[in-house]
Design an enzyme around this catalytic site. Structure first.
Site, mmCIF file in Angstrom:
data_model
loop_
_atom_site.group_PDB
_atom_site.id
_atom_site.type_symbol
_atom_site.label_atom_id
_atom_site.label_comp_id
_atom_site.label_asym_id
_atom_site.label_seq_id
_atom_site.Cartn_x
_atom_site.Cartn_y
_atom_site.Cartn_z
ATOM 1 N N ASP A 254 0.834 -1.223 -0.081
ATOM 2 C CA ASP A 254 0.031 -0.154 -0.055
ATOM 3 C C ASP A 254 0.939 1.232 0.213
ATOM 4 O OD1 ASP A 254 -3.061 0.818 1.340
ATOM 5 O OD2 ASP A 254 -1.477 2.182 1.093
ATOM 6 N N ASP A 271 -2.722 9.151 -10.645
ATOM 7 C CA ASP A 271 -2.583 7.927 -11.600
ATOM 8 C C ASP A 271 -1.266 7.458 -12.344
ATOM 9 O OD1 ASP A 271 -5.377 7.968 -11.192
ATOM 10 O OD2 ASP A 271 -5.934 8.686 -13.073
ATOM 11 N N GLU A 298 -4.769 2.402 -3.857
ATOM 12 C CA GLU A 298 -3.365 2.308 -4.141
ATOM 13 C C GLU A 298 -2.640 1.060 -3.332
ATOM 14 O OE1 GLU A 298 -4.639 2.878 -1.253
ATOM 15 O OE2 GLU A 298 -3.172 3.850 -0.330
HETATM 16 P P1 GH3 Z 1 -1.714 5.529 4.112
HETATM 17 O O1 GH3 Z 1 -0.298 5.803 4.157
HETATM 18 O O2 GH3 Z 1 -2.229 5.245 5.455
HETATM 19 O O3 GH3 Z 1 -1.883 4.393 3.328
HETATM 20 O O4 GH3 Z 1 -2.245 6.676 3.654
HETATM 21 P P2 GH3 Z 1 -3.055 7.028 2.129
HETATM 22 O O5 GH3 Z 1 -3.270 8.445 1.969
HETATM 23 O O6 GH3 Z 1 -2.043 6.266 0.996
HETATM 24 O O7 GH3 Z 1 -4.278 6.300 2.398
HETATM 25 P P3 GH3 Z 1 -5.765 6.743 2.017
HETATM 26 O O8 GH3 Z 1 -6.668 5.383 2.435
HETATM 27 O O9 GH3 Z 1 -6.132 7.814 3.245
HETATM 28 O O10 GH3 Z 1 -5.691 7.309 0.879
HETATM 29 C C1 GH3 Z 1 -5.565 6.465 -0.357
HETATM 30 C C2 GH3 Z 1 -6.042 7.505 -1.346
HETATM 31 O O11 GH3 Z 1 -6.035 6.842 -2.917
HETATM 32 C C3 GH3 Z 1 -7.447 8.043 -1.458
HETATM 33 C C4 GH3 Z 1 -7.986 8.001 -2.961
HETATM 34 O O12 GH3 Z 1 -8.605 9.259 -3.295
HETATM 35 C C5 GH3 Z 1 -6.809 7.642 -3.680
HETATM 36 N N1 GH3 Z 1 -7.076 6.694 -4.757
HETATM 37 C C6 GH3 Z 1 -7.911 5.686 -4.858
HETATM 38 N N2 GH3 Z 1 -7.857 4.990 -6.113
HETATM 39 C C7 GH3 Z 1 -7.296 6.009 -6.933
HETATM 40 C C8 GH3 Z 1 -7.050 5.981 -8.290
HETATM 41 O O13 GH3 Z 1 -7.517 5.266 -9.042
HETATM 42 N N3 GH3 Z 1 -6.405 7.135 -8.776
HETATM 43 C C9 GH3 Z 1 -5.851 8.192 -7.868
HETATM 44 N N4 GH3 Z 1 -5.175 9.133 -8.559
HETATM 45 N N5 GH3 Z 1 -6.037 8.027 -6.751
HETATM 46 C C10 GH3 Z 1 -6.866 7.076 -6.169
HETATM 47 MG MG MG Z 2 -2.174 4.098 1.008
HETATM 48 MG MG MG Z 3 -4.999 2.283 1.290
#
Ligand code: GH3
Ligand code: MG
Ligand code: MG
Length: 401
Positions: A254, A271, A298
């Protein structure tokens, strides 16, 4: 597993009416093997019955003579080869080569049977020509075979038949011409129909593969998705590992603070980071052995067959350091660097004999990622899976960059 879809991979040769990519063609043949073998069985048994039934015409034409017996022998030979082909395919249900070899053999013997029949009953030449035309159509469209084999067998047999008719010299020129043209017609239409059939079946397979890929893959990174992981991959790999008492590892990862990447550089830049992270992971695993899955957002998962915990930890550590040392160009002059947290777990089926739900293994990997996050991120946490739901213990290995 469905092959990766690309237009070039699904190109069809106009001459052979087969996929130019031999791997895709093999995939296609295996996909339809059971159905094609069933079709072949019906076609061959039907032909065998008809060949033997037509012995009646020999009796009516020749009476009970030595020639009748000889013709009965050649008709029986076709039936024996046809039935033998069915038995052979039944015994080797997974062999595509055998399917085509037995189809071709029966076709050749069936066509050869026309020689003694024509020589013994030359006065019935027009009827034999009609049968030959019908048999050519059967070879083209009814008996499943490769297109090129059907064309070769039907065309050469028709040609030889015309030569025999010429040598017999029984028919006047106009009748010979009509007979030859009718055989040409049967071969022409037969070849067109067969080619069309081969192309349609492959087009269907292409569409099915495209849809299967769409349902199994993540469009952004090209990785497999969670549905494929849970409905096919993990079950298949666990079953195989259990059967052969092998090890199997999974690495969950992650990206750290990924939300901040989106917030700072925009979603499109996020992305791009995801795409290059997936490319980095994919570049470090074994082609056609390991699998990379985007579980969502992610979060990614690697499935590593025949890999023990130590090997998987080593790989996760290499991935972690490679990611930390790299960056993604998201705009001219703007590079984004990220780190990721890794949870590694492994099951050794030489030791673990009890059954467990596949989710138990994934849960442990997830919990280890969670522990890595709490341990400061940019870290690998690992633990052996012993076949029952477990809480992460003290880390086997922890590395903080
Ligand atoms: P942590 O270190 O605890 O994992 O923090 P984090 O910010 O990585 O985790 P969090 O779950 O708070 O955020 C994940 C983010 O990933 C939020 C969401 O907007 C983003 N995300 C999810 N899918 C996609 C995608 O397909 N493209 C992009 N650009 N962002 C994405
Ligand atoms: Mg994360
Ligand atoms: Mg995550």
């Amino acid at each position: 597993m469905a092959p990766q879809v690309s237009d070039a991979a699904f190109a069809i040769s106009p001459l052979s009416a087969e996929f130019t990519d031999r791997t895709i063609e093999a995939h296609f043949n295996h996909h339809l093997l059971a159905q094609t073998k069933a079709q072949l069985r019906t076609a061959l048994l039907f032909c065998a019955a008809f060949y033997v039934a037509f012995a009646l015409t020999d009796v009516l034409s020749l009476g009970f003579t030595a020639d009748t017996l000889l013709l009965f022998g050649s008709r029986m030979l076709v039936a024996v080869v046809a039935v033998g082909s069915c038995v052979s395919n039944y015994r080797h249900p997974h062999s595509v080569r055998r399917l085509y070899a037995t189809a071709s053999l029966t076709e050749v013997v069936g066509m050869l049977a026309f020689v003694p029949v024509t020589l013994a009953r030359p006065e019935d030449l027009p009827w034999h020509a009609m049968s030959m035309g019908l048999m050519a159509l059967v070879v083209y469209v009814y008996i499943p075979n490769r297109f090129v084999y059907s064309v070769a067998i039907a065309a050469i047999s028709s040609f030889v038949f015309v030569l025999i008719a010429l040598a017999l010299g029984r028919l006047p020129f106009d009748a010979m011409l009509t007979m030859t043209m009718l055989l040409l017609l049967a071969n022409g239409f037969g070849a067109i129909a067969a080619r069309r059939y081969h192309l349609i079946r492959r087009e269907e397979f292409r569409v099915q593969s495209v849809l299967k890929n769409l349902s199994e893959r993540d469009p952004l990174t090209g990785c497999h998705n969670r549905r494929y992981l849970q409905q096919e991959l993990l079950n298949m790999e666990l079953t195989r590992a259990r059967r052969f008492r092998l090890g199997l590892s999974v690495i969950a990862c992650d990206i750290d603070f990924f939300k901040a990447v989106n917030d700072t550089y925009g979603h499109a830049a996020g992305d791009q980071v995801l795409v290059s992270f997936a490319a980095l992971l994919r570049g470090m695993i074994r082609d056609n052995v390991d699998s990379l899955i985007r579980c969502g957002g992610e979060e990614f998962l690697l499935v590593l067959p025949e890999t023990d915990l130590a090997g998987a930890v080593l790989l996760a550590e290499r991935m972690r350091t490679a990611l930390a040392a790299s960056s993604t160009q998201v705009a001219p002059g703007q590079a984004v660097g990220v780190t990721a947290s890794f949870g590694v777990t492994s099951v050794n089926f030489a030791v673990v004999t009890q059954r467990f739900p596949q989710e138990a293994l994934l849960d442990l990997a997830d919990q280890l990622v969670y522990a890595a996050k709490h341990g400061g991120r940019n870290t690998v946490r690992a633990q052996e899976f012993h076949g029952r739901p477990t809480k992460p213990a003290a880390p086997v290995q922890q590395a903080v960059g």
